[in-house]
Design a protein around this motif. Structure first.
Motif, PDB file in Angstrom:
ATOM      1  N   HIS A   9      13.292  10.074  -5.780  1.00  0.00           N
ATOM      2  CA  HIS A   9      12.099  10.487  -6.791  1.00  0.00           C
ATOM      3  C   HIS A   9      10.834   9.536  -6.402  1.00  0.00           C
ATOM      4  CE1 HIS A   9       9.651  12.233 -10.298  1.00  0.00           C
ATOM      5  NE2 HIS A   9       9.610  13.148  -8.218  1.00  0.00           N
ATOM      6  N   LYS A  10      10.846   8.282  -6.372  1.00  0.00           N
ATOM      7  CA  LYS A  10       9.922   6.966  -6.367  1.00  0.00           C
ATOM      8  C   LYS A  10      10.122   6.324  -5.005  1.00  0.00           C
ATOM      9  CE  LYS A  10      10.872   4.477 -10.544  1.00  0.00           C
ATOM     10  NZ  LYS A  10      11.663   2.773 -10.914  1.00  0.00           N
ATOM     11  N   GLU A  11      10.293   6.437  -4.490  1.00  0.00           N
ATOM     12  CA  GLU A  11      10.185   6.783  -2.686  1.00  0.00           C
ATOM     13  C   GLU A  11       9.167   8.128  -2.653  1.00  0.00           C
ATOM     14  OE1 GLU A  11      12.746   6.851   1.222  1.00  0.00           O
ATOM     15  OE2 GLU A  11      13.617   5.611  -0.034  1.00  0.00           O
ATOM     16  N   HIS A  12       9.708   9.293  -2.809  1.00  0.00           N
ATOM     17  CA  HIS A  12       9.257  10.667  -1.931  1.00  0.00           C
ATOM     18  C   HIS A  12       7.423  10.165  -2.669  1.00  0.00           C
ATOM     19  CE1 HIS A  12      13.128  12.907  -1.751  1.00  0.00           C
ATOM     20  NE2 HIS A  12      13.409  11.873  -0.709  1.00  0.00           N
ATOM     21  N   LEU A  13       7.692   9.996  -3.948  1.00  0.00           N
ATOM     22  CA  LEU A  13       6.540   9.498  -4.624  1.00  0.00           C
ATOM     23  C   LEU A  13       5.252   8.482  -4.083  1.00  0.00           C
ATOM     24  CD1 LEU A  13       6.813  10.833  -8.882  1.00  0.00           C
ATOM     25  CD2 LEU A  13       5.649  12.076  -6.831  1.00  0.00           C
ATOM     26  N   GLY A  14       5.830   7.345  -3.681  1.00  0.00           N
ATOM     27  CA  GLY A  14       5.325   6.718  -2.996  1.00  0.00           C
ATOM     28  C   GLY A  14       4.279   7.299  -1.870  1.00  0.00           C
ATOM     29  N   PHE A  15       4.593   8.101  -0.977  1.00  0.00           N
ATOM     30  CA  PHE A  15       3.857   9.209  -0.452  1.00  0.00           C
ATOM     31  C   PHE A  15       2.644   9.020  -0.812  1.00  0.00           C
ATOM     32  CE2 PHE A  15       2.268  12.949   1.679  1.00  0.00           C
ATOM     33  CZ  PHE A  15       2.158  12.466   3.670  1.00  0.00           C
ATOM     34  N   LEU A  16       2.234   9.319  -1.696  1.00  0.00           N
ATOM     35  CA  LEU A  16       0.777   9.610  -2.540  1.00  0.00           C
ATOM     36  C   LEU A  16       0.105   8.183  -2.661  1.00  0.00           C
ATOM     37  CD1 LEU A  16       1.988  11.776  -5.799  1.00  0.00           C
ATOM     38  CD2 LEU A  16       1.252  12.705  -2.823  1.00  0.00           C
ATOM     39  N   SER A  17       0.861   7.885  -2.215  1.00  0.00           N
ATOM     40  CA  SER A  17      -0.437   5.929  -2.567  1.00  0.00           C
ATOM     41  C   SER A  17      -0.823   5.532  -1.168  1.00  0.00           C
ATOM     42  CB  SER A  17       0.592   5.055  -2.970  1.00  0.00           C
ATOM     43  OG  SER A  17       1.694   4.713  -2.085  1.00  0.00           O
ATOM     44  N   GLU A  18       0.131   6.381  -0.083  1.00  0.00           N
ATOM     45  CA  GLU A  18      -0.823   5.870   1.253  1.00  0.00           C
ATOM     46  C   GLU A  18      -2.526   7.080   2.002  1.00  0.00           C
ATOM     47  OE1 GLU A  18       2.520   7.093   3.486  1.00  0.00           O
ATOM     48  OE2 GLU A  18       3.468   5.448   2.756  1.00  0.00           O
ATOM     49  N   VAL A  19      -2.724   8.377   0.432  1.00  0.00           N
ATOM     50  CA  VAL A  19      -3.110   9.301   1.287  1.00  0.00           C
ATOM     51  C   VAL A  19      -4.641   8.875   0.267  1.00  0.00           C
ATOM     52  CG1 VAL A  19      -1.476  10.975   2.214  1.00  0.00           C
ATOM     53  CG2 VAL A  19      -2.213  11.108  -0.490  1.00  0.00           C
ATOM     54  N   ASP A  20      -5.664   9.744   0.358  1.00  0.00           N
ATOM     55  CA  ASP A  20      -6.746   9.748  -0.706  1.00  0.00           C
ATOM     56  C   ASP A  20      -6.201  10.799  -1.853  1.00  0.00           C
ATOM     57  OD1 ASP A  20      -9.988  11.158   0.003  1.00  0.00           O
ATOM     58  OD2 ASP A  20      -9.085   9.251   0.012  1.00  0.00           O
ATOM     59  N   THR A  21      -7.402  10.395  -2.771  1.00  0.00           N
ATOM     60  CA  THR A  21      -7.150  10.830  -3.873  1.00  0.00           C
ATOM     61  C   THR A  21      -7.498  12.171  -3.835  1.00  0.00           C
ATOM     62  OG1 THR A  21      -9.284   9.403  -4.345  1.00  0.00           O
ATOM     63  CG2 THR A  21      -7.302   8.631  -5.356  1.00  0.00           C
ATOM     64  N   VAL A  22      -8.642  12.453  -2.902  1.00  0.00           N
ATOM     65  CA  VAL A  22      -8.345  13.963  -2.687  1.00  0.00           C
ATOM     66  C   VAL A  22      -6.827  14.792  -2.533  1.00  0.00           C
ATOM     67  CG1 VAL A  22     -10.001  15.695  -1.641  1.00  0.00           C
ATOM     68  CG2 VAL A  22     -11.012  13.613  -2.476  1.00  0.00           C
ATOM     69  N   VAL A  23      -6.694  14.407  -1.303  1.00  0.00           N
ATOM     70  CA  VAL A  23      -5.514  14.929  -1.166  1.00  0.00           C
ATOM     71  C   VAL A  23      -4.519  14.144  -2.034  1.00  0.00           C
ATOM     72  CG1 VAL A  23      -3.739  14.355   0.197  1.00  0.00           C
ATOM     73  CG2 VAL A  23      -5.894  14.211   1.683  1.00  0.00           C
ATOM     74  N   VAL A  24      -4.470  13.665  -2.935  1.00  0.00           N
ATOM     75  CA  VAL A  24      -3.301  13.808  -4.299  1.00  0.00           C
ATOM     76  C   VAL A  24      -3.092  14.767  -5.173  1.00  0.00           C
ATOM     77  CG1 VAL A  24      -2.674  12.794  -6.440  1.00  0.00           C
ATOM     78  CG2 VAL A  24      -3.365  11.499  -3.961  1.00  0.00           C
ATOM     79  N   GLY A  25      -5.056  15.207  -5.384  1.00  0.00           N
ATOM     80  CA  GLY A  25      -5.469  16.712  -6.309  1.00  0.00           C
ATOM     81  C   GLY A  25      -5.158  17.442  -5.389  1.00  0.00           C
TER      82      GLY A  25
END
Length: 199
Positions: A9-25
């Motif tokens: 699960h941490k690995e899957h969520l790790g993808f969010l650190s590679e994208v912009d904060t707008v994309v995370v939102g």
């Protein structure tokens, strides 16, 4: 209570650190939308094309975020516990605040969605009982045959229904003993240890 995240699960969520904060939102908005209506592969493909990454990376990121929000909402963890749980992911302070904001804005709605997904079990409303005893008959002069009749009133979605059950006192006594034994087992140290590890 802290939310324990698996390595996968941490690995899957790790993808969010590679994208912009707008994309995370935006992924957070998509995750909540998918909880309401179900997932849509076209959205994954469109986002993957825009970000120039594989489709499965976007899918795992959104589904990981969905899992984080649903588990946090299900357990109703506090703001501090949510922040401590997210710290294990190694995100920046800005992303942690964004995830916290997503959680706080959507937890009531997610809990409503989860309650609708659960099975609609009937609830106890009332119980009526009657004890019938056949004292004697021509064939069985010395035998007493007691029967306990129970009328269980249930309520499901505002609709009331009744179930009639019949049993003899010996079976009812055995049932009560088994239920008391089960309740005593839940209070044992061994069971408490298991429940603590499950949470």
């Amino acid at each position: 209570m802290l939310l324990v995240l698996s390595d996968e699960h941490k690995e899957h969520l790790g993808f969010l650190s590679e994208v912009d904060t707008v994309v995370v939102g935006e992924f957070g908005r998509i995750a909540v939308e998918f909880l309401k209506k179900g997932s849509n592969a076209k959205i994954y493909e469109g986002a993957a094309r825009k970000l120039n990454v594989p489709t499965h990376s976007v899918q795992y990121g959104v589904e990981g975020l969905m899992y984080l929000l649903t588990e946090s909402s299900k357990l109703m963890i506090s703001e501090v516990d949510f922040q401590d749980s997210v710290l294990a992911l190694g995100f920046s302070e800005e992303r942690n605040k964004l995830l916290l904001q997503l959680y706080l804005e959507n937890r009531k709605e997610i809990r409503n969605i989860l309650s609708e997904l659960g099975p609609a079990l009937p609830c106890y409303h009332n119980l009526e009982w009657r004890l019938d005893v056949q004292l004697a008959s021509r064939t069985l002069r010395q035998q007493v045959k007691p029967t306990l009749s129970l009328k269980l009133h249930l309520e499901s979605g505002g609709i009331r229904s009744a179930r009639v059950l019949q049993t003899d006192p010996a079976t009812l006594l055995h049932l009560v003993q088994e239920l008391e034994r089960a309740l005593a087992e839940v209070k044992s140290n061994h069971c408490r240890r298991i429940l603590r590890n499950i949470k």
